[in-house]
Design an enzyme around this catalytic site. Structure first.
Site, PDB file in Angstrom:
ATOM      1  N   SER A 171      56.819  23.425  43.518  1.00 21.44           N
ATOM      2  CA  SER A 171      56.426  24.339  44.583  1.00 21.44           C
ATOM      3  C   SER A 171      56.455  23.639  45.935  1.00 21.44           C
ATOM      4  CB  SER A 171      55.012  24.870  44.310  1.00 21.44           C
ATOM      5  OG  SER A 171      54.487  25.536  45.440  1.00 21.44           O
TER       6      SER A 171
ATOM      7  N   TYR B 141      46.404  24.132  42.747  1.00 22.71           N
ATOM      8  CA  TYR B 141      47.730  24.595  42.326  1.00 22.71           C
ATOM      9  C   TYR B 141      48.785  23.566  42.721  1.00 22.71           C
ATOM     10  CZ  TYR B 141      52.118  27.210  42.418  1.00 22.71           C
ATOM     11  OH  TYR B 141      53.423  27.604  42.240  1.00 22.71           O
TER      12      TYR B 141
END
Length: 350
Positions: free
Chosen positions: A142, A167
């Site tokens: 990501s 995350y």
């Protein structure tokens, strides 16, 4: 080629599976179909692949009615025993791991879900590859791994040691875990740092869906950091084009890699990290304007402070993927938003 795609009921997974099947690959899809967001959307994506909800719930493997080379099983990648069984029985040529607990803000509310799916689950993927001779792995990382880094565009040669959400930290851990297995077991592993994917079948917790739903239902939209934000919005078809190029071109060792001056995006092992984005950041207010124009309706805007765990701007330096694998994202924001709005109106009967 026989390919395992995890997270195949997800936004990117659904689109990737469809394109792989259309070109003739054999694809096994898995997804736990959790309720992080509307499961009807997830089942809608699976139905688009020829898989009916009743069939999925009643059988261990559901066979597509549209694509003879596709089957799906409802399975959580954090289930060690079932993942071992899947890898042992199916004997994959390649694996693309897209399954993960998504969302930056939700990681503040339910951190344990991220460790279970993104760390434990990814461990099971790596072990499955190791013990079953799978030498071709690509996996979702990501853009959030860049964290506090404000040097833009973000480069894969940048260090990513200052995440600002759990995350992001789990995605960084995936990159390090993959490198370890690449080094120890000669697995070709390529990580893709996705930059703000949007388009038809998109997630309802992301800005395009949130904005469109609010505008059409006469609710104000939340505009964080008072609108002073930008994102490297990348259309879904451009994203899957890049993913397929990575599947078709497994990572190889970098013979020029210098352990005394190590570049974090490659290795003496068959390991590679790429940014995958549009290479053209768009101001948040411009993106909102595009949605307003396509809906022919103005948004009522509620300007707010920056959310914890969020970043002001993302901008991908995608030169690695462009130069090495001839990746060329081509969908403009205007085209992409129009295609998204058309799908939204059809799917939700607006």
């Amino acid at each position: 080629m026989k390919i395992l795609v995890t997270g195949s009921a997800g936004f990117i997974g659904h689109n990737l599976v469809k394109k792989l099947l259309q070109r003739g690959d054999e694809v096994v899809g898995i997804d736990n179909i959790n309720d992080y967001y509307d499961i009807n959307l997830k089942y809608g994506r699976l139905k688009d692949l020829g898989l009916e909800q009743k069939q999925i719930l009643e059988k261990s493997f559901a066979i597509s009615t549209k694509f003879p080379k596709h089957k799906f099983i409802k399975l959580d990648i954090s289930n060690k025993e079932e993942m071992e069984k899947l890898f042992s029985q199916e004997k994959f040529d390649a694996v693309c791991n897209l399954a993960a607990q998504a969302g930056v803000r939700y990681s503040l509310e339910n951190p344990h879900a991220y460790i279970q799916s993104n760390v434990v689950g990814f461990m099971n993927i790596l072990e499955g590859c190791r013990h079953n001779g799978v030498k071709n792995l690509c996996f979702a990382s990501s853009s959030s791994v860049y964290g506090l880094n404000q040097s833009q565009p973000f480069k894969t040669s940048d260090h990513t040691d200052h995440p600002v959400s759990l995350y992001a930290a789990t995605k960084k851990s995936n990159e390090m875990m993959a490198h370890t297995y690449s080094h120890l077991y000669d697995i070709s592993a390529t990580g893709l740092r996705f930059f703000t994917v949007y388009g038809p079948w998109g997630r309802p917790d992301m800005a395009p869906m949130l904005f469109t739903d609010a505008i059409l239902n006469n609710r104000p939209i939340k505009v964080f950091n008072h609108g002073d934000m930008s994102r490297d919005f990348t259309y879904i078809d451009d994203i899957t084009e890049g993913v397929i190029k990575v599947i078709d071109n497994p990572a190889t060792p970098n013979n020029k890699w210098d352990p005394k001056n190590p570049n974090p995006n490659s290795s003496s092992a068959p390991y590679k990290i790429y940014n995958i984005g549009n290479n053209k950041p768009v101001a948040l207010m411009e993106f909102i304007q595009e949605i307003e124009d396509k809906l022919d309706k103005k948004a009522e805007k509620n300007f707010m402070d920056m959310q914890p765990g969020d970043v002001k701007s993302t901008f991908a330096d995608a030169s690695g993927l462009i130069g090495e694998l001839d990746y060329h994202p081509s969908t403009t924001i205007s085209e992409g938003v129009e295609l998204f709005i058309d799908w939204y109106k059809t799917f939700y009967n607006k």
